[in-house]
Design a protein around this motif. Structure first.
Motif, PDB file in Angstrom:
ATOM      1  N   LYS A  63      39.317  42.090  47.078  1.00 30.22           N
ATOM      2  CA  LYS A  63      38.574  43.351  47.085  1.00 30.22           C
ATOM      3  C   LYS A  63      38.014  43.669  45.709  1.00 30.22           C
ATOM      4  O   LYS A  63      38.374  43.068  44.711  1.00 30.22           O
ATOM      5  CB  LYS A  63      39.469  44.488  47.558  1.00 30.22           C
ATOM      6  CG  LYS A  63      40.710  44.687  46.713  1.00 30.22           C
ATOM      7  CD  LYS A  63      41.600  45.743  47.291  1.00 30.22           C
ATOM      8  CE  LYS A  63      42.896  45.822  46.474  1.00 30.22           C
ATOM      9  NZ  LYS A  63      43.806  46.808  46.999  1.00 30.22           N
ATOM     10  N   ARG A  64      37.116  44.635  45.711  1.00 28.29           N
ATOM     11  CA  ARG A  64      36.525  45.129  44.470  1.00 28.29           C
ATOM     12  C   ARG A  64      37.040  46.544  44.239  1.00 28.29           C
ATOM     13  O   ARG A  64      37.221  47.307  45.175  1.00 28.29           O
ATOM     14  CB  ARG A  64      35.007  45.200  44.578  1.00 28.29           C
ATOM     15  CG  ARG A  64      34.340  43.887  44.751  1.00 28.29           C
ATOM     16  CD  ARG A  64      32.866  44.120  44.891  1.00 28.29           C
ATOM     17  NE  ARG A  64      32.160  42.871  45.020  1.00 28.29           N
ATOM     18  CZ  ARG A  64      30.861  42.778  45.113  1.00 28.29           C
ATOM     19  NH1 ARG A  64      30.118  43.860  45.103  1.00 28.29           N
ATOM     20  NH2 ARG A  64      30.294  41.606  45.222  1.00 28.29           N
ATOM     21  N   LYS A  65      37.242  46.879  42.984  1.00 34.45           N
ATOM     22  CA  LYS A  65      37.623  48.244  42.666  1.00 34.45           C
ATOM     23  C   LYS A  65      37.058  48.615  41.304  1.00 34.45           C
ATOM     24  O   LYS A  65      36.714  47.746  40.498  1.00 34.45           O
ATOM     25  CB  LYS A  65      39.131  48.433  42.712  1.00 34.45           C
ATOM     26  CG  LYS A  65      39.923  47.586  41.735  1.00 34.45           C
ATOM     27  CD  LYS A  65      41.404  47.831  41.915  1.00 34.45           C
ATOM     28  CE  LYS A  65      42.204  46.969  40.958  1.00 34.45           C
ATOM     29  NZ  LYS A  65      43.631  47.210  41.080  1.00 34.45           N
ATOM     30  N   LEU A 122      33.465  47.591  37.292  1.00 37.76           N
ATOM     31  CA  LEU A 122      33.735  46.963  38.576  1.00 37.76           C
ATOM     32  C   LEU A 122      34.558  45.704  38.343  1.00 37.76           C
ATOM     33  O   LEU A 122      34.145  44.798  37.617  1.00 37.76           O
ATOM     34  CB  LEU A 122      32.427  46.619  39.280  1.00 37.76           C
ATOM     35  CG  LEU A 122      32.547  46.023  40.669  1.00 37.76           C
ATOM     36  CD1 LEU A 122      33.153  47.040  41.633  1.00 37.76           C
ATOM     37  CD2 LEU A 122      31.195  45.576  41.168  1.00 37.76           C
ATOM     38  N   LYS A 124      36.575  42.567  40.217  1.00 39.86           N
ATOM     39  CA  LYS A 124      36.729  41.827  41.462  1.00 39.86           C
ATOM     40  C   LYS A 124      38.123  41.220  41.492  1.00 39.86           C
ATOM     41  O   LYS A 124      38.463  40.372  40.672  1.00 39.86           O
ATOM     42  CB  LYS A 124      35.663  40.736  41.568  1.00 39.86           C
ATOM     43  CG  LYS A 124      34.269  41.298  41.659  1.00 39.86           C
ATOM     44  CD  LYS A 124      33.243  40.200  41.693  1.00 39.86           C
ATOM     45  CE  LYS A 124      31.847  40.799  41.683  1.00 39.86           C
ATOM     46  NZ  LYS A 124      30.809  39.776  41.642  1.00 39.86           N
TER      47      LYS A 124
END
Length: 176
Positions: free
Chosen positions: A41-43, A35, A37
């Motif tokens: 947004k997070r992806k 994950l 950050k």
């Protein structure tokens, strides 16, 4: 057919995997979802779990063909012979990477056939694999590779979670 470990040039795992697939050689690159950050947004980014390693399932007679693939440095050897990885360990890696993200690797020195003693927390030994559930972390030791895969479990996912490992089922129940 046996599973072997190939050592590749840095950052060439995917290229080697594609080349092996084109040559009709079964291969496996375990991916670890991390994950990340970003500013807003997070992806999740997927990277190889074992850096510079690709697993391949071939007959021993076809090993010399591997050196024709660009990006392969060598096979991983153990005591002068190509290291053979048990199919159960490949299956454990496959299940573990499918179920968990942010997996950490630790070097271990568990010898095959020796039992691991854990002072606190439950542990389960299944064949040569050792499964440990302690402090909301889930660990699987891979003796032929010399690594332990570690994933942290969220408390919500621990309650009543069924974890299948090989042929056996483990039911985890947390105390509220």
């Amino acid at each position: 057919k046996n599973w072997y470990v190939i050592y590749t040039k840095p950052k060439c795992e995917k290229k080697v995997g594609q080349s092996l697939s084109k040559r009709k050689m079964e291969n496996f690159i375990p991916l670890n979802g991390k994950l990340v950050k970003d500013f807003r947004k997070r992806k999740i980014i997927y990277e190889p779990l074992f850096q510079s390693y690709v697993f391949v399932c071939i007959e021993e007679a076809r090993i010399p063909l591997l050196y024709q693939v660009e990006g392969i440095v060598s096979l991983v050897y153990w005591k002068g012979k190509p290291a053979v990885i048990h199919g159960e360990e490949i299956q454990a890696i496959l299940e573990f990477t499918a179920d968990h993200q942010d997996i950490k690797l630790e070097k271990t020195h568990v010898k095959v056939g020796h039992e691991l003693q854990i002072a606190d927390g439950p542990s389960y030994t299944m064949g040569e694999k050792i499964l440990i559930i302690k402090n909301r972390s889930f660990n699987v030791t891979l003796p032929s590779l010399g690594f332990t895969m570690i994933a942290e479990l969220e408390m919500e996912s621990v309650r009543g979670l069924d974890i299948s490992f090989g042929n056996k089922e483990l039911l985890l129940q947390s105390q509220s």
